[in-house]
Design a protein around this motif. Structure first.
Motif, short mmCIF file in Angstrom:
data_model
loop_
_atom_site.label_atom_id
_atom_site.label_comp_id
_atom_site.label_asym_id
_atom_site.label_seq_id
_atom_site.Cartn_x
_atom_site.Cartn_y
_atom_site.Cartn_z
N PHE A 172 0.76 -1.01 -0.34
CA PHE A 172 -0.28 0.22 -0.23
C PHE A 172 0.86 0.86 0.29
CE2 PHE A 172 -2.38 -3.56 2.09
CZ PHE A 172 -3.82 -3.36 1.63
N TYR A 173 1.68 1.03 -0.10
CA TYR A 173 3.07 2.06 -0.10
C TYR A 173 2.69 3.62 0.87
CZ TYR A 173 3.37 -0.06 -4.70
OH TYR A 173 3.58 -1.15 -5.75
N LEU A 174 2.70 2.73 1.98
CA LEU A 174 2.08 4.60 3.33
C LEU A 174 2.82 3.31 4.62
CD1 LEU A 174 -2.27 3.57 3.49
CD2 LEU A 174 -0.42 5.54 2.65
N PRO A 175 3.89 4.37 5.09
CA PRO A 175 4.70 4.00 6.09
C PRO A 175 4.02 3.95 7.48
CG PRO A 175 5.01 6.06 5.44
CD PRO A 175 4.43 5.24 4.42
N VAL A 176 3.72 3.56 8.39
CA VAL A 176 3.06 3.58 9.72
C VAL A 176 3.94 3.42 10.87
CG1 VAL A 176 1.01 2.49 8.39
CG2 VAL A 176 2.97 0.61 9.86
N GLU A 177 2.91 4.06 11.90
CA GLU A 177 3.60 3.80 13.51
C GLU A 177 2.58 3.78 14.70
OE1 GLU A 177 4.85 8.03 14.52
OE2 GLU A 177 6.50 7.80 13.47
N PHE A 178 3.02 2.67 15.37
CA PHE A 178 2.33 2.47 15.99
C PHE A 178 2.00 3.16 17.79
CE2 PHE A 178 4.32 -1.40 13.45
CZ PHE A 178 2.57 -1.93 13.43
N GLY A 179 0.08 3.49 17.99
CA GLY A 179 -0.20 3.92 18.71
C GLY A 179 -0.31 3.00 20.11
N PRO A 180 -0.97 3.65 20.97
CA PRO A 180 -1.33 2.80 22.48
C PRO A 180 -1.87 2.09 22.05
CG PRO A 180 -1.97 5.36 22.55
CD PRO A 180 -1.10 4.88 21.40
N GLU A 181 -2.54 0.78 22.82
CA GLU A 181 -3.95 -0.22 22.72
C GLU A 181 -4.36 1.09 23.92
OE1 GLU A 181 -2.53 -3.20 24.75
OE2 GLU A 181 -2.36 -4.14 22.41
N SER A 182 -6.06 0.45 22.92
CA SER A 182 -7.50 1.55 24.18
C SER A 182 -8.51 0.70 23.64
CB SER A 182 -6.81 2.39 23.92
OG SER A 182 -7.73 3.13 22.35
N GLU A 183 -9.69 1.00 24.03
CA GLU A 183 -10.43 0.55 24.09
C GLU A 183 -11.10 1.26 22.44
OE1 GLU A 183 -13.63 1.20 27.32
OE2 GLU A 183 -11.98 -0.36 28.63
N PHE A 184 -12.30 0.31 22.14
CA PHE A 184 -12.51 0.52 20.60
C PHE A 184 -13.54 1.80 21.14
CE2 PHE A 184 -15.09 0.81 16.81
CZ PHE A 184 -14.30 1.04 15.84
N CYS A 185 -13.77 2.04 21.98
CA CYS A 185 -14.68 3.27 21.97
C CYS A 185 -14.19 4.88 22.28
CB CYS A 185 -16.09 3.40 23.07
SG CYS A 185 -15.07 2.89 24.74
N GLN A 186 -12.61 4.81 22.69
CA GLN A 186 -11.28 5.37 23.07
C GLN A 186 -10.41 5.74 21.87
OE1 GLN A 186 -10.11 4.24 27.37
NE2 GLN A 186 -11.70 5.64 28.00
N CYS A 187 -10.96 4.93 20.79
CA CYS A 187 -9.55 4.86 19.93
C CYS A 187 -10.50 6.24 18.49
CB CYS A 187 -9.97 4.25 18.64
SG CYS A 187 -9.25 2.18 19.46
N GLY A 188 -11.06 6.89 18.97
CA GLY A 188 -11.17 7.92 18.06
C GLY A 188 -11.58 7.58 16.67
N MET A 189 -12.37 6.13 16.94
CA MET A 189 -12.80 6.12 15.54
C MET A 189 -13.56 5.23 15.41
SD MET A 189 -9.27 3.99 14.26
CE MET A 189 -10.70 3.25 12.63
N ASP A 190 -15.15 5.09 16.53
CA ASP A 190 -15.81 5.14 16.24
C ASP A 190 -17.08 5.92 16.23
OD1 ASP A 190 -17.15 4.92 19.64
OD2 ASP A 190 -15.73 6.10 18.78
N ASP A 191 -16.53 6.86 15.53
CA ASP A 191 -17.62 7.69 15.24
C ASP A 191 -17.00 8.10 14.47
OD1 ASP A 191 -15.48 8.78 15.84
OD2 ASP A 191 -16.25 11.44 16.62
N LYS A 192 -16.79 7.84 13.02
CA LYS A 192 -16.07 8.17 12.16
C LYS A 192 -17.12 6.85 11.40
CE LYS A 192 -11.71 10.12 12.36
NZ LYS A 192 -9.80 9.85 12.15
N ASN A 193 -17.04 7.56 9.87
CA ASN A 193 -17.62 6.45 8.78
C ASN A 193 -16.60 5.58 8.27
OD1 ASN A 193 -18.79 5.38 6.19
ND2 ASN A 193 -17.89 6.82 5.19
#
Lengths: 148, 141
Positions: free
Chosen positions: A21-42
């Protein structure tokens, strides 16, 4: 075993994201899904089960804008030509590659079988499941490894 | 002469990536056929000449291993080289693929070079060189 698998999974995610996918990544901390800041996204999400000496499943959740960027890079097609099938296929292929690669890295001699990746709704993800955050330059996704 | 290459994978994006890789690898003139699983591929092969098959392992309906076994039982198709492209790269699975008659194995994620080198090794490089001169340079090796 989970520590070994988690380490192998992070290496595999880096390899798959950079090679396919030609995308470098970094890893953030583990967290509950509801606190990932993603559950309100599409988001688009999928799950893949594996069986063998160790059995369990992986869940991958990716915002639509990031999976579009990944599909664009993966297939070499402009975003406007990508269909829902391309996006969901890219998501499931990403999880398939990460899962197979992770299990092979964790123990190259231990046989395992992968299921067929299945799309799931965000509502099927338990809000208190623990996810690892994978950050790209402009977005982030979340992945959870659960052992039976 | 241009080759006829069959790609068998249930993932539409992965089939596209392999097609693009083949083009960049010098097989731009090849006829590329696609199937979403082993059974669909067997049906397609009844009416098509195939020089090489690139197949995934983990597919619904008929997986790559069952597909190879079916091919090896077929008097007409048994000599077609089959390359497995799979995420499942542990030693016992690779041995199982090779014991069943696979001509090669590529682990996902793969580089374009890995696919090119294996196909050139199996089909020979005469037509590869010929095709390479006329291929599009979508990406560099």
């Amino acid at each position: 075993m989970k520590k070994i698998l988690m380490k192998a999974m992070m290496t595999s995610i880096s390899e798959v994201m950079e090679t396919m996918f030609y995308l470098p990544v970094e890893f953030g901390p583990e967290s509950e899904f509801c606190q990932c800041g993603m559950d309100d996204k599409n988001i688009l999400a999928c799950r893949l089960t594996f069986t063998g000496d160790t059995s369990g499943h992986l869940i991958l959740a990716v915002p639509r804008n990031l999976i579009s960027e990944m599909a664009e890079n993966f297939m070499g097609e402009p975003r406007e030509y990508l269909t829902e099938e391309h996006l969901s296929g890219t998501l499931t292929e990403m999880l398939n590659m990460v899962c197979g690669n992770t299990l092979s890295k964790a123990d190259s001699k231990a046989p395992f079988e992968l299921g067929i990746p299945e799309a799931i709704k965000e509502s099927e993800i338990a809000k208190n499941d623990i996810f690892t955050i994978v950050e790209t330059t402009e977005s982030k996704m979340a992945i959870a490894l659960k052992i039976d | 002469m241009s080759y006829s290459i069959l790609i068998v994978d249930d993932s539409l994006p992965m089939r596209s990536v392999i097609k693009r890789t083949l083009k960049a690898a010098g097989y731009g003139k090849a006829e590329v056929l696609e199937a979403a699983n082993g059974q669909e591929a067997l049906d397609l092969m009844k009416n098509a000449w195939i020089d090489i098959i690139l197949t995934d392992y983990n597919m619904p309906v008929m997986n790559g291993l069952a597909f190879i076994k079916a091919i090896k039982k077929d008097e007409v198709a048994k000599d077609i080289p089959v390359v497995i492209i799979s995420t499942e790269g542990h030693e016992s699975k690779i041995k199982e693929f090779m014991d069943c008659g696979a001509a090669g194995f590529i682990t996902k994620p793969f580089t374009p070079e890995a696919i090119r080198d294996l196909i050139v090794n199996i089909l020979g490089d005469t037509d590869y060189e010929e095709d390479l001169d006329e291929s599009d340079d979508d990406f560099d090796f």
